[in-house]
Enzyme design. Structure first.
Site, PDB file in Angstrom:
ATOM      1  N   ASP A 193       7.147   2.695  -3.687  1.00 22.83           N
ATOM      2  CA  ASP A 193       5.868   3.361  -3.904  1.00 22.83           C
ATOM      3  C   ASP A 193       5.012   2.426  -4.765  1.00 22.83           C
ATOM      4  OD1 ASP A 193       3.789   5.086  -3.781  1.00 22.83           O
ATOM      5  OD2 ASP A 193       4.891   6.849  -4.420  1.00 22.83           O
TER       6      ASP A 193
HETATM    7  C1  BGC Z   1       1.530   7.371  -3.600  1.00 23.75           C
HETATM    8  C2  BGC Z   1       2.003   7.140  -2.188  1.00 23.75           C
HETATM    9  C3  BGC Z   1       0.958   6.383  -1.431  1.00 23.75           C
HETATM   10  C4  BGC Z   1       0.713   5.072  -2.145  1.00 23.75           C
HETATM   11  C5  BGC Z   1      -0.286   4.193  -1.441  1.00 23.75           C
HETATM   12  C6  BGC Z   1       1.084   6.093  -4.267  1.00 23.75           C
HETATM   13  O1  BGC Z   1       0.469   6.332  -5.470  1.00 23.75           O
HETATM   14  O2  BGC Z   1       2.579   7.974  -4.341  1.00 23.75           O
HETATM   15  O3  BGC Z   1       2.286   8.362  -1.570  1.00 23.75           O
HETATM   16  O4  BGC Z   1       1.373   6.174  -0.120  1.00 23.75           O
HETATM   17  O5  BGC Z   1       0.212   5.363  -3.441  1.00 23.75           O
HETATM   18  O6  BGC Z   1      -1.550   4.696  -1.511  1.00 23.75           O
END
Ligand code: BGC
Length: 742
Positions: free
Chosen positions: A284
């Site tokens: 993530d």
């Molecule tokens: C989120 C993810 C997301 C990623 C990219 C993160 O902060 O937890 O779910 O896909 O950002 O935007």
């Protein structure tokens, strides 16, 4: 699989033969490419950068010129970039790199791309798997036409805590419903398979248990038994994997003291080991580096070693891999074989998407123009929005509204809002003007009825200055429709709340308007279950309309006027008070269950509040009524490999055609370890005309009876089971028992 069986399959099924042939061609190409790659180029493939114009997390500013880094082969993927012109510019840099390896473009396409659909939790309220699949299909078709290869969806985290802002992004509290929806969404995103021009890679996230953050506070720790993990939190991931999800994303939380991003039990043992996942895992946002503040590793070098070793193939935005893996390999702390495995997984997806044949195949401006915002996409968004609405209350059949009303007052801070209808995690691809507000939707359908409007208050207001105007409009109207709830930025990532009551003075406004004695319909618009006890008790009609996307206003008007008879059912329990959270229907019985709601005699109950939710999982009304009768089981017992056929009659006994979501729950009455008081094991959605009777059938077999014991073995235990069929988890209409034999 035995060799004989494999040969038989290959001989009999040409499609399977073609797939095998393709994958071995791809394997050969991957190996040939891998041989040419330097260590730095390999590590570049594991590195993902944010694009240059939108961030969904704290941006690491250590690279001035991202395009130059791409030309040097130091980047495998870029996220947060959309549109064919924009993605083309980045891809052009990639094809100038020594080996011309194309980039993957990832984007959070969560509920629509240009046409915004209802938020995922709202769609889950439809329990309508074909409609949910179609919504994902359209999102994928538009996203792929806009240059996107990969969506960071579906989010399949089970969520049982409405304080957690990301509850809006998933399918609610139940593992069975969650698994069905995960499957539908993956199928929708990936369509007929990667390589088609309308398919994007799905990403099952966040692996795992992210939804169980302590106290509902985002990014917080998770502490749970492995049995709960397997039984409740993993099934939607397994379903996504079985549906072919190309990628997984790990999560920010730690699970029992080990950050998910560095958790080898989750990624190596379960996902890539027991489940044989052949795609790749992305971290993530920054989560590799976040193992430092977690206190799990001392620096980014250690973070890179731990994450890669644990099975995290791609580093989103933390720069830990690109900066440290070369040295870790030289020092012998990370074997090249691990890097090769991660690179192979990523390259395979690039080959499957057809990017090596044509890196610009998703960058066609004519296609982008032709595909986005098609009429049928807009129609599907309206249909999906109608199906997502949940009718919570309808005293005296106030709804549907008559077309003959002289006047309707539209009151509340969300009546004219467009932005909030799009909800969190929507994209700004289509213009805001394409969003239909409630006001506009009502205007379209009100005919000769005069519409008046007053805002009354703001969402988080403490001021009651607008009440007087609202009351004067209310007094003049035949019916009042109130639109209250949350702003789109109040539920989503990093939007956890300790107080989930209807915000500001909105409930006071409802009280004031109800005091006029006029009939009032309350529409609650939000991303999470809110608490609104006074309204639930006093307003004659209440609809939960979530954030419904571009067609919100039209869909709500369709339901208010009865063009669509509401059919949604809650995918999550709605608490009466915050003190009940976490609250879910499939709990154990305890040794001292309360006899009834009044029982406080040393039983498991609150002394100041009922145990039951305000609205239970699976609850939702219709303008018509359904009668359940004539339950039949073809046998009263089964062996573990046998089955029982269950059938009953469902009749529409009301005046309107309508759909009912019939739910089948089971209880294993005596078991070790314990089993919940009921568990959803099947459901179906049927449409019936007034008076019509349909026979509904289900099959009970091992898949509905098995569970994990404390050694994490998936077992069944002989004994009596209770079968419950109903309209909601707390509205069981038919019951029987059967026996699972030795
Ligand atoms: C989120 C993810 C997301 C990623 C990219 C993160 O902060 O937890 O779910 O896909 O950002 O935007």
């Amino acid at each position: 699989m035995s060799r004989f069986f494999l040969l038989l399959l290959l001989t009999c099924f040409p499609a399977i033969r073609t797939l095998f042939a393709q994958s071995s061609v791809i394997d050969r190409k991957i190996e040939a490419l891998l041989k040419k790659m330097t260590l730095d180029e390999k590590i570049g493939q594991l590195n993902q950068y944010n694009g240059d114009w939108e961030a969904t997390g704290p941006v690491t500013k250590d690279v001035d010129d991202k395009l130059e880094a791409i030309r040097q082969g130091k980047v495998g993927s870029v996220l947060n970039i959309m549109g064919v012109a924009h993605t083309r510019a980045f891809q052009e840099a990639a094809v100038q790199s020594r080996l011309k390896i194309p980039l993957l473009f990832g984007q959070d396409v969560i509920h629509g791309y240009s046409v915004t659909f209802p938020i995922p939790l709202a769609e889950a309220a439809s329990w309508d798997l074909p409609a949910i699949e179609r919504s994902a299909r359209i999102a994928a078709t538009e996203a792929a036409a806009g240059g996107v290869h990969w969506t960071f969806a579906p989010m399949v985290d089970i969520a049982r805590d409405p304080r957690w802002g990301r509850i809006m992004e998933g399918a609610g509290e139940d593992p069975y419903l969650g698994a069905c929806i995960a499957r539908a969404r993956v199928k929708g995103f990936q369509g007929n398979g990667l390589g088609n021009l309308d398919a994007v890679m799905a990403c099952a996230k966040h692996f795992t248990a992210y939804g169980a953050a302590i106290g509902g506070r985002d990014y917080n720790s998770v502490d749970m038994s492995l049995r709960t993990l397997w039984e409740i939190y993993l099934p939607p991931f397994k379903a996504a994997l079985d549906a072919g999800a190309a990628t997984f994303m790990n999560s920010f939380n730690d699970l029992n003291g080990v950050p998910a991003t560095g958790n080898s039990y989750l990624m190596r043992n379960i996902l890539k080991g027991q489940w044989h996942f052949s795609g790749f895992v992305v971290s993530d946002w920054g989560s590799v580096g976040e193992m430092i503040p977690h206190g799990y590793v001392a620096d980014k070098k250690e973070a890179a070693r731990v994450a890669l070793t644990a099975g995290c193939d791609m580093d989103m935005e933390s720069r830990s891999y690109i900066a440290n893996l070369p040295r870790l390999v030289q020092e012998g702390k990370v074997p090249v074989s691990l890097i090769d495995d991660a690179v192979r997984r990523i390259l395979r997806k690039k080959f499957e998407l057809g990017l090596f044949e044509d890196p610009f195949r998703f960058s066609d401006p004519a296609r982008e123009k032709a595909v986005l915002n098609k009429k049928e996409h807009v129609a599907a968004a309206r249909d999906m929005a109608e199906r997502s609405i949940v009718l919570l209350k309808n005293e005296g059949h106030l709804l549907p509204l008559s077309g003959e009303l002289r006047s309707i007052a539209l009151i509340g801070p969300l009546v004219r809002s467009k932005k909030d209808m799009k909800g969190f995690w929507s994209l700004d691809v289509g213009p805001l003007n394409d969003v239909v507000s409630l006001y506009e939707g009502m205007q379209q359908q009100a005919g000769n009825t005069i519409l008046s409007y007053a805002k009354g208050c703001d969402i988080t207001d403490t001021s009651r200055a607008g009440f007087a105007e609202a009351l004067s409009k209310a007094r003049e109207a035949d019916v009042i429709i109130m639109a209250v709830g949350e702003r789109a930025d109040m539920t989503g990532e990093a939007k956890s709340k300790a107080d989930i009551h209807l915000p500001g003075v909105q409930e006071e406004l409802i009280k004031a308007v109800l005091s006029t004695g006029r009939p009032v319909v309350v529409l609650l618009m939000a991303g999470r279950p809110m608490i609104f006890n006074w309204t639930a008790e006093h307003a004659p009609a209440v609809l939960y309309t979530w954030w419904l996307g571009n067609q919100a206003g039209n869909a709500i008007a369709d339901v208010l006027y009865g063009k669509y008879n509401p059919s949604g059912k809650l995918p999550v329990s709605f608490p009466r008070e915050i003190g009940q959270i976490p609250l879910y229907y499939d709990h154990f019985n305890t040794g001292r269950p309360a006899k009834d709601e009044k029982d406080l005699n040393y039983v498991s109950a609150y002394t100041d509040l009922l145990n039951t939710p305000r609205y239970a999982f699976g609850y939702g009304l219709s303008y018509t009524d359904f009668k359940y009768s004539n339950l039949q089981l073809d046998k009263s017992s089964l062996h573990v490999n046998g089955s029982i056929s269950v059938s009953f009659d469902l009749q529409n006994t009301g005046k309107y055609a309508g759909e009912e979501i019939v739910q089948l729950y089971l209880r294993d009455i005596v078991a070790q370890p314990l089993r919940p008081v009921k568990e959803l094991k099947d459901f179906t959605k049927l449409r019936l005309n007034p008076g019509e009777i349909k026979k509904v059938s289900f099959t009970i077999d091992r898949s509905k009876l098995a569970f994990y014991n404390d050694k994490l073995e998936y077992i069944t235990q002989p004994g009596r089971f209770q079968l419950m069929i109903g309209s909601a988890s707390d509205d069981i209409r038919l019951e029987a028992t059967f026996q699972l034999l030795q």
